[in-house]
Design an enzyme around this catalytic site. Structure first.
Site, short mmCIF file in Angstrom:
data_model
loop_
_atom_site.label_atom_id
_atom_site.label_comp_id
_atom_site.label_asym_id
_atom_site.label_seq_id
_atom_site.Cartn_x
_atom_site.Cartn_y
_atom_site.Cartn_z
N CYS A 137 0.66 1.33 0.15
CA CYS A 137 -0.51 0.89 0.41
C CYS A 137 -1.48 1.36 -0.52
CB CYS A 137 -0.98 1.18 2.08
SG CYS A 137 -0.92 2.78 2.36
N GLY B 174 -0.60 -3.44 -2.26
CA GLY B 174 -0.07 -4.14 -1.08
C GLY B 174 -0.76 -5.27 -0.82
N ASN C 237 -1.66 6.23 3.14
CA ASN C 237 -0.95 5.84 2.13
C ASN C 237 0.20 6.81 1.82
OD1 ASN C 237 0.34 4.96 -0.37
ND2 ASN C 237 -1.31 5.90 -1.67
N GLY C 238 1.51 6.32 2.13
CA GLY C 238 2.52 7.35 1.84
C GLY C 238 3.55 7.19 3.08
N TYR D 125 4.62 2.72 -13.17
CA TYR D 125 4.36 1.40 -12.49
C TYR D 125 3.19 1.06 -11.31
CZ TYR D 125 5.86 -2.74 -9.70
OH TYR D 125 5.85 -3.96 -8.95
#
Length: 471
Positions: free
Chosen positions: A12, A38, A112-113, A252
Site C-alpha cells: 500500500c 495499490g 504500509n508493510g 520496481y
C-alpha cells in the site's frame, strides 16, 4: 491492473496532512499520485478537531471519492491509504484507514508493510479478550495501543511499537494529533513535507509534487513523530539498526519522479541499465523496456551501449480493472490487453527487452511471444535485478518459494520456459553499486532478502512457534 500482471504487488501507500483547510481534497490528490502502490481499496479519515469521519471502499481513488464524497469529509487534518492486499487478504473490512471509536477518544490508523509476528500477537490478544473486526495485520497495532496501560497515547503507541516486528510505516490519528512511525530498519519509504504551515506525510515524494508541498526530510528509522496544532515533536521509540530499505522500491515499486533517501528513482534505474550494459553486452538492433518501471533502465542501457532505444511495447492505459482473481490464464490474457508490441519497431530486428524482475515467469513468456509474433527475429531478455529466489515477509505478495520461478529453475531453464534467445539477470553486487545507497555503518542499507535469503529482521512464519513479548 498492470501490477497484477507483473507478478509483484506491494501492500500500500499512505498519505497524511495536518492543519490544512482542504485536508480531504489534498489527501485525495496525494492518494491519486500513490495509486500505483495499490488498486484494490482506498480510504480517507478526516478530523475536524472534535470527531473523526471516514469513508472507504474497494476500488480506485477516483471511483470511491467522488466530488460529493470529498465534500462530506470536513476537517483540517486527514490520513489516507491505497491498498493491495497481502497479509489478511482483501475485503471491505480490510480497507484502510481502520477507524475505532471509544468513550475516551477515537483512533484511525493506516499502514504500509507487514507485521511478521502478527499471528502470534493476535492469538495472544484474542486470549485476553480482544475481538478483531478484520483479518488485517494492521488491526493488531490498534489493540496493542488500547491495552497499553499507559496514561498518554504517545506512551501507549511507543509501547505497542516495541512489540511488533517487520516492516511498517504507520499513520495514527486521533481528533487532536497525528502520529507517524517508521520501523527501526527503515524498510519502507516515508517522508515529511509542508504546504504553508500544514504538515504532509507521504509514502513517496511524488505526492508532494502533486499537492504543492515542499519536501522537508525523510522519516528516520525508529522515529515517532507527533504532529498537533502546537507543531511537531520527534523522538526515537527504537534504535535504528541494520538499515534495510526495500530494494524493490528502487527497482520496481516507486514512481520514477520520487526520491528515496536522497536518491532519485529514475536516476537509480538508469544506473541499473548502465550496469547491465557493463555486465551483459548483447548484440541487438533496438532496446525496449517493459512499461513503466523498466523504461528508465532501458534508456540507461541504450545510452551506455549506443544501441537505439525504441518504444517497442506500448501500455494501454484505458483498460478497466478486473475484479476476477488473476489466475494464470487471466494473467496471460491481461498482458495481451494491457501491452502491445509495435510491429514497425520490432519487425525484423534483434530486440533487447529490459524488464525489472521475473517472479512467476508468466508475464515474461507472454511478452517474448508477442514480440516474436510481431516479427522480432531475436528477443534477448535483460533483468535489472538478480533472480528472486526467496519469499518476502515484509509486504510483497511472494510468501512462498513455490510461486517463484527462480527458486525452482535455473536461469537456462527459465530462458527456455519464457522462450527468449538469451536471459541475463543483474548481479547483486552490480545492483547495489548502481543504486548507490549507503548506510551510516558502511553496509548497502538495502534489504536484499528476496535475492539472497538473508533477512534483516527475525522472521515469524505462521507455522513456526513465535516468542512474543508479554503484553
Amino acid at each position: 491492473m498492470l501490477a497484477e500482471i507483473k507478478g509483484l504487488n506491494e501492500e500500500c501507500g499512505v498519505f497524511g496532512v495536518w492543519g490544512h483547510p482542504d485536508a480531504s481534497q489534498i489527501t485525495y490528490y496525494g492518494l491519486h499520485s500513490l495509486q500505483h502502490r495499490g488498486q484494490e481499496g482506498t480510504g480517507i479519515v478526516v478530523s475536524d478537531g472534535k470527531k473523526l469521519t471516514g469513508k472507504k471502499g474497494e476500488g480506485l481513488v477516483t471511483e470511491i471519492f467522488t466530488a460529493e464524497a470529498i465534500e462530506e469529509l470536513h476537517g483540517r487534518s486527514a490520513i489516507g491509504h491505497v491498498r493491495y492486499s497481502t497479509a489478511g487478504g482483501g475485503g471491505y473490512e480490510n480497507v484502510q484507514p481502520l477507524l475505532f471509536r471509544s468513550q475516551t477518544e477515537s483512533l484511525a490508523l493506516c499502514h504500509n508493510g507487514n507485521i511478521t509476528n502478527a499471528t502470534a500477537l493476535k492469538t495472544q490478544l484474542e486470549g485476553q479478550g480482544s475481538i478483531f473486526q478484520s483479518s488485517s495485520d494492521t488491526e493488531v497495532l490498534a489493540h496493542l495501543i488500547k491495552r497499553g496501560g499507559f496514561s498518554s497515547l504517545k506512551d501507549r503507541v511507543k509501547n505497542a511499537l516495541s512489540m511488533i516486528k517487520g516492516a511498517y510505516a504507520f499513520l495514527i490519528m486521533t481528533e487532536t494529533e497525528l502520529m507517524v512511525a517508521l520501523d527501526p530498519n527503515g524498510m519502507r519509504p516515508l517522508s515529511l513535507g509542508k504546504i504553508g504551515e500544514a504538515y504532509v506525510i507521504a509514502s513517496e515524494t511524488c505526492a508532494f509534487d502533486i499537492v504543492g508541498a515542499k519536501f522537508i526530510r525523510d522519516i528516520l528509522p525508529g522515529e515517532l513523530l507527533v504532529i498537533d496544532d502546537n507543531g511537531l515533536q520527534s523522538e526515537m521509540f527504537a534504535h535504528a539498526s541494520n538499515l534495510a530499505m526495500c530494494t524493490m522500491e528502487y527497482v520496481y515499486f516507486s514512481r520514477p519522479d520520487s526520491n528515496i533517501n536522497g536518491i532519485n528513482v529514475h536516476t537509480a534505474r538508469k544506473n541499473l541499465g548502465k550496469q547491465l550494459a557493463l555486465e551483459v553486452p548483447v548484440l541487438g538492433d533496438v532496446v525496449t523496456g517493459v512499461p513503466d518501471s523498466s523504461i528508465s533502465v532501458a534508456i540507461g542501457y541504450a545510452e551506455a551501449t549506443g544501441i537505439p532505444y525504441e518504444m517497442g511495447l506500448i501500455k494501454n492505459r484505458y483498460v478497466g480493472r478486473t475484479f476476477i482473481k488473476p489466475s494464470q490464464s487471466l494473467r496471460e490474457q491481461g498482458v495481451k490487453m494491457k501491452l502491445s508490441p509495435v510491429r514497425g519497431v520490432v519487425e525484423g530486428k534483434r530486440v533487447i527487452m529490459v524488464d525489472d524482475s521475473i517472479v512467476r515467469g508468466t508475464t515474461s513468456k507472454r511478452i517474448v511471444s508477442m514480440l516474436k509474433e510481431a516479427g522480432a527475429t531475436e528477443v534477448h531478455v535483460l533483468i535489472s535485478s538478480p533472480p528472486i529466489e526467496h519469499p518476502c515477509f515484509y509486504g510483497i505478495d511472494t510468501s512462498t518459494k513455490e510461486e517463484l520461478i527462480a527458486a525452482n529453475y535455473s536461469v537456462e531453464e527459465i530462458r527456455q520456459i519464457i522462450g527468449a534467445d538469451s536471459l541475463t539477470f543483474l548481479s547483486v553486487e552490480g545492483m547495489v553499486k548502481a543504486i548507490g545507497r549507503k548506510s551510516d555503518h558502511g553496509s548497502c542499507g538495502q534489504c536484499l532478502a528476496c535475492f539472497t535469503g538473508k533477512y534483516p529482521t527475525e522472521i515469524y512464519p505462521a507455522l513456526v512457534d513465535e516468542k512474543v513479548p508479554v503484553i
